[in-house]
Design an enzyme around this catalytic site. Structure first.
Site, PDB file in Angstrom:
ATOM      1  N   LYS A 201      35.927  48.225  39.730  1.00  0.00           N
ATOM      2  CA  LYS A 201      35.398  48.651  41.025  1.00  0.00           C
ATOM      3  C   LYS A 201      33.918  48.266  41.072  1.00  0.00           C
ATOM      4  CE  LYS A 201      34.781  52.666  44.066  1.00  0.00           C
ATOM      5  NZ  LYS A 201      35.031  54.119  44.215  1.00  0.00           N
TER       6      LYS A 201
ATOM      7  N   LYS B 181      38.720  46.403  43.176  1.00  0.00           N
ATOM      8  CA  LYS B 181      38.153  46.847  44.445  1.00  0.00           C
ATOM      9  C   LYS B 181      36.696  46.389  44.549  1.00  0.00           C
ATOM     10  CE  LYS B 181      37.263  51.037  47.185  1.00  0.00           C
ATOM     11  NZ  LYS B 181      37.320  52.505  47.223  1.00  0.00           N
TER      12      LYS B 181
END
Length: 331
Positions: free
Chosen positions: A201, A255
């Site tokens: 992320k 992400k």
């Protein structure tokens, strides 16, 4: 073997619709989609999110209806994110541990409405619950404290598992939290609950509309670069994934999605584990804004991007376009 013109005409297989379908390498189906949903207080409430055209916050009863809609569309899993009221946010994010908080009530409502016909993925991080908007506990020096935060995340995960979550998705990016959560689930009678770790992320500029939706943007003090990843680092992303797998993750998330297709591909090539891409709020909003500005047809734009995730090796995609895409795929 060398192929050359005119013995080989690559346009031959593109010449008709049936032939293009027969030779298509990448397939996309509703079962490849996870639908993120925002939960808010009240009853019969639908609040539009201004930065995300077509996306709303729903009260718990509305979330149950959206879950039923997901089942009808063939979407196998929903992901829940709460917009905790301001009065219940605190420096320590204690509301995350309340067994009757928004998240837990939404989990139970979905289970009552749908049984086990849909999977329930729950976000584990403290930013929807903290008054400062950070994903963890902030110490006196203003630094997000890793180990103290992990201890709270474990209790948060157990709270959600007890409410009926199927997949725990830690999105906080603290070191060691996957192992700690996995051990707690095993010892606490929730061995069957999956962990889908936000393993790679990045500290991205594409998260703004999401933070509006959960009410954390205006509260965020500083940034999240001390725990979310530097967008310049690909090798480090593979190290993060390797650690989360070793600690007990059943699947991993990259992400954001579109700007990090190379990471999706490298994870799929390196590790024998399902990898999911999160088409984040900024990416969603750019499609909607682009279509409104006449860049192209909205449906064609969103489907092309979803295919890109699959072509890069994603097992599935978390996307706010899930119901739209599922309807298109279902004809």
């Amino acid at each position: 073997m060398t192929r050359s013109f005119p013995n080989t005409r690559l346009r031959r297989t593109r010449s008709t619709g049936w032939s293009r379908a027969m030779h298509r390498e990448t397939m996309l189906a509703p079962a490849d989609l996870i639908w993120p949903l925002f939960v808010t207080e009240g009853e019969g409430v639908e609040e539009s999110v201004a930065a995300l055209p077509g996306v709303s916050r729903w009260s718990v009863d509305g979330i149950a209806k959206r879950a039923r809609e997901a089942v009808d569309l063939g979407i196998p899993c929903i992901a829940l994110f709460p917009n905790t009221p301001a009065g219940k946010r605190s420096d320590d994010g204690a509301e995350a541990l309340n067994p009757d908080n928004l998240m837990c009530r939404a989990i139970r409502a979905v289970r009552d409405a749908c049984g086990h016909d849909v999977g329930i993925l729950t976000d584990v991080a403290l930013d929807p619950y903290t008054s400062h908007g950070q994903d963890g506990l902030v110490n006196e020096a203003g630094y997000v404290a890793n180990d103290d935060t992990v201890a709270v995340l474990v209790d948060q995960a157990m709270n959600q598992a007890a409410a009926g979550a199927d997949i725990i998705a830690p999105s906080d990016m603290m070191d060691g939290r996957v192992r700690a959560i996995r051990m707690a689930l095993e010892m606490g009678g929730h061995a069957e609950v999956q962990i889908m770790a936000y393993a790679a992320k990045f500290a991205s500029a594409f998260y703004g509309p999401f933070r509006d939706a959960v009410g954390s943007r205006e509260r965020l003090a500083g940034d999240k670069s001390t725990y979310q990843m530097d967008p310049a680092n690909g090798g480090e992303a593979l190290a993060e994934v390797a650690m989360d797998i070793a600690e007990g993750a059943d699947s991993v998330i990259v992400k954001p999605g579109l700007a990090y297709l190379d990471i999706v591909w490298r994870v799929r090539e390196r590790f024998a584990i399902p990898v999911f891409a999160y088409q984040v709020s900024g990416e969603y909003a750019m499609i909607e804004a682009g279509a409104a500005a006449g860049v192209g047809d909205r449906d064609a734009l969103l489907m092309e991007k979803l295919l890109a995730f699959k072509r890069a090796g994603a097992s599935g995609v978390l996307t706010y376009h899930a119901p739209v895409a599922a309807r298109l795929l279902n004809g």
